[in-house]
Design a protein around this motif. Structure first.
Motif, PDB file in Angstrom:
ATOM      1  N   GLU A   1      -4.458  -1.594   3.644  1.00 42.50           N
ATOM      2  CA  GLU A   1      -3.351  -2.355   4.247  1.00 42.50           C
ATOM      3  C   GLU A   1      -3.802  -3.716   4.767  1.00 42.50           C
ATOM      4  O   GLU A   1      -3.047  -4.690   4.734  1.00 42.50           O
ATOM      5  CB  GLU A   1      -2.723  -1.544   5.382  1.00 42.50           C
TER       6      GLU A   1
ATOM      7  N   GLN B   1      -2.978   0.684  10.235  1.00 42.21           N
ATOM      8  CA  GLN B   1      -4.060   0.136   9.420  1.00 42.21           C
ATOM      9  C   GLN B   1      -3.976  -1.391   9.286  1.00 42.21           C
ATOM     10  O   GLN B   1      -4.952  -2.028   8.916  1.00 42.21           O
ATOM     11  CB  GLN B   1      -4.037   0.760   8.031  1.00 42.21           C
ATOM     12  N   LEU B   2      -2.822  -1.974   9.575  1.00 38.96           N
ATOM     13  CA  LEU B   2      -2.735  -3.439   9.563  1.00 38.96           C
ATOM     14  C   LEU B   2      -3.637  -4.046  10.622  1.00 38.96           C
ATOM     15  O   LEU B   2      -4.182  -5.132  10.446  1.00 38.96           O
ATOM     16  CB  LEU B   2      -1.284  -3.890   9.775  1.00 38.96           C
TER      17      LEU B   2
ATOM     18  N   GLY C   1       0.072   3.570   7.999  1.00 34.85           N
ATOM     19  CA  GLY C   1      -0.118   2.281   7.343  1.00 34.85           C
ATOM     20  C   GLY C   1       0.070   1.126   8.303  1.00 34.85           C
ATOM     21  O   GLY C   1      -0.625   0.106   8.221  1.00 34.85           O
ATOM     22  N   THR C   2       1.022   1.277   9.225  1.00 35.76           N
ATOM     23  CA  THR C   2       1.252   0.244  10.228  1.00 35.76           C
ATOM     24  C   THR C   2       0.015   0.063  11.098  1.00 35.76           C
ATOM     25  O   THR C   2      -0.426  -1.063  11.375  1.00 35.76           O
ATOM     26  CB  THR C   2       2.465   0.613  11.097  1.00 35.76           C
TER      27      THR C   2
ATOM     28  N   VAL D   1       3.970  -0.922   3.808  1.00 38.01           N
ATOM     29  CA  VAL D   1       2.917   0.041   4.107  1.00 38.01           C
ATOM     30  C   VAL D   1       3.551   1.392   4.421  1.00 38.01           C
ATOM     31  O   VAL D   1       4.758   1.496   4.643  1.00 38.01           O
ATOM     32  CB  VAL D   1       2.039  -0.428   5.291  1.00 38.01           C
TER      33      VAL D   1
ATOM     34  N   ASN E   1       0.877  -1.164   0.000  1.00 38.21           N
ATOM     35  CA  ASN E   1       0.000   0.000   0.000  1.00 38.21           C
ATOM     36  C   ASN E   1       0.911   1.210   0.000  1.00 38.21           C
ATOM     37  O   ASN E   1       1.655   1.435   0.945  1.00 38.21           O
ATOM     38  CB  ASN E   1      -0.933  -0.008   1.214  1.00 38.21           C
TER      39      ASN E   1
END
Length: 567
Positions: free
Chosen positions: A56, A86-87, A83-84, A78, A25
């Protein structure tokens, strides 16, 4: 000395480790790697394929699905801490599923506005620390090849699992010395060899038992273990339960009790009630347990790569005998010991047990199939009949990705899986797993039919727009079957009072049905997939045939099947 970009070095490392996909992503910290990979592929140099995922969580689930099929380490990229974050819950899936995944994200150097509540520098690695084996913040002064090779070595060491590396935003754009030859890849740490004395003790207990039982949840991660488990079961003539997460044992084998059921189980004791000795191989308790406890006097023998069984004790008790070992070595070693100990008299006893267990299992399977076939006209649609039809149409080579709960019994009783690598289930409670996992499986097995079944909640939480956009964009088709119960069944079924009709103003707990049913088929079509809603039993088989034709033609497909009540 010749210089080259870290992005180019990264490609070399991934090639050496057999990584063929990067689930990504994108963001400013990732774009340099994207550019290097794209340039390498345009120029005909070997490089993993970039698979862009618009969410993500889909990237994480897709990497999981790709691992299930290939057994290779995975790479997920990510954007920074956002982004982290969003995991999310997918990290538990990667953790419990023992997926060797390298997760990469950039970070912004700490400034006055980049502090935690306690005033300390923001700890980006702390976001995932409870679900990864290893996290490291790269600075730029470390040996690049050593840092990435070590991260992948940790991920691949049993029990395998995810690792996390973060790096400052301009890091991948920088240059390093290009080695004349790549440093050697260090193998993962090896497990101890199976202990002969411990195996002897296990063999004696199993041979003395009247009703021994074999259970495996994760041994099928290595396809060669399936044949080894069959040999062990046939040597001992023991009833065998194959776990929910992997195809560990052919579900149609005479000794097989079936596929483990979670959530909506219909099995009274799943075989545990009769067992006086249980050999557990690479198994962790499912996140929604449904089977009753073994008898207090039953002996528990446990072989696993993880002495903590990923943090879940077996049936709230320790094993009578535990051995940390690789099942690929331990299973055949135990089988050889058993064969040496079996006398002609014992062989006659075992043969009689085989006939007894086989007759019971084959009778149960025949009953499941006949009952399902007899529900072809029932309205509303019977989930037993739905998956009876699915089983007839998909063939034995299809990959089936399952994340059903209330309808788990229908799926596990009707879907027959006989070949390694043809059944996968989610080991943890992040319900949006199945669509992304099926996407990843399809990306790893071009030309092979991939089918996934899930709840309607799982479809929503699986970010369908992102999933089917990626599937359509890259040509990774698969069939999705939504078991739509038209409500929050998991909540509705906890307490009878939650089932009453209630106006929306009374809030979520009372409101467990839906006053508006989304058109999931239209959502699928909007993202490039075939989509159809199925509400009548007579539509089931024609809809399946049409959807499968679309998938075989290269298009992802979604069937939204209305099943308002469990059956």
């Amino acid at each position: 000395m010749v210089k080259y970009r870290r992005g180019e070095a990264f490609i070399d490392i991934l090639n050496a480790h057999g990584v063929d996909k990067i689930f990504i992503n994108s963001g400013g910290d990732v774009v340099d790697v994207q550019s290097d990979v794209a340039l390498a592929r345009v120029e005909g140099r070997k490089a993993p394929q970039l698979v862009l995922c618009l969410d993500e969580s889909v990237a994480a689930s897709a990497a999981y699905g790709h691992y299930m099929v290939t057994g290779k380490p995975q790479v997920i990229m990510v954007h920074s801490e956002l982004g982290t974050l969003q995991l999310g819950g997918n990290m538990q899936n990667l953790h419990w599923g023992r997926v060797p995944a390298l997760i990469l994200a950039g970070y912004q150097p700490s400034e006055g506005s980049r502090t935690a509540w306690d005033g300390k520098p923001y700890d980006q690695g702390g976001i995932l620390r409870g679900s990864v084996k290893y996290d490291r913040c790269l600075k730029g002064d470390e040996d690049f090849h050593e840092a990435f090779n070590e991260a992948l070595r940790v991920a691949r060491t049993e029990p395998t699992g995810p690792v996390y590396l973060s790096f400052p935003m301009p890091y991948m754009k920088g240059e390093i010395d290009k080695p004349e030859a790549l440093p050697p890849i260090l193998p993962p740490q090896s497990l101890p060899a199976p202990d002969r004395e411990t195996l002897e003790k296990m063999a004696d207990i199993l041979l003395a038992a009247k009703n021994p039982m074999l259970v495996s949840g994760n041994a099928g991660r290595y396809p060669e273990n399936v044949e080894k488990l069959v040999s062990l079961a046939e040597t001992l003539c023991a009833m065998t339960l194959t776990g929910y997460s992997w195809m560990n044992f052919p579900s149609g084998h005479p000794l097989c009790l079936g596929i483990e059921q979670i959530g909506g189980s219909r099995k009274e004791d799943a075989g545990y009630g009769d067992a006086d000795a249980i050999l557990v191989i690479d198994y962790a308790m499912p996140y929604v347990s449904s089977a009753p406890m073994p008898k207090a006097e039953a002996k528990i023998l446990h072989i696993d790569v993880d002495p903590l069984t990923s943090g879940r004790a077996l049936w709230r008790r320790g094993a009578d005998i535990f051995m940390k070992a690789d099942a690929r070595e331990a299973i055949p070693a135990l089988t050889r010991i058993l064969k040496d100990k079996i006398t002609p008299e014992k062989k006659a006893e075992l043969d009689e047990r085989f006939r007894r267990v086989a007759a019971a299992n084959e009778g149960a399977r025949k009953g499941w199939v006949e009952a399902a076939a007899g529900l072809s006209a029932r309205d509303p649609i019977s989930p037993d009949y739905l998956f009876h039809c699915v089983n007839q149409l998909i063939g034995e080579d299809a990959i089936f990705v399952n994340h059903t709960l209330g309808h788990c019994a229908s799926v596990t009783e009707q879907i027959l899986r006989t070949k390694p690598g043809t059944w996968f289930g989610c080991p943890s409670g992040m319900i949006g797993w199945a669509t992304g996992a099926a996407l990843g499986a399809a990306s790893a097995a071009p030309g092979k039919l991939v089918v996934t079944a899930m709840t309607d909640g799982g479809f929503v939480w699986g970010c369908p727009t992102s999933t089917y956009w990626t599937a359509a964009n890259y040509g990774f088709p698969f069939l999705t079957i939504i078991c739509n119960n038209d409500g929050y069944g998991a909540i509705r079924d906890i307490h009878p009072e939650f089932r009453r009709e209630a106006p929306p103003s009374e809030g979520f707990i009372a409101e467990t049905g839906t006053n508006f049913r989304p058109d999931y088929a239209m959502i699928a079509r909007g993202a490039g997939a075939y989509g159809r809603t199925v509400t009548k039993p007579g539509e089931v088989r024609p809809a399946l045939e049409e959807a499968l034709e679309a998938v075989r033609g290269g298009r992802p497909a979604v069937l939204d099947v209305y099943i308002p009540e469990k059956s």
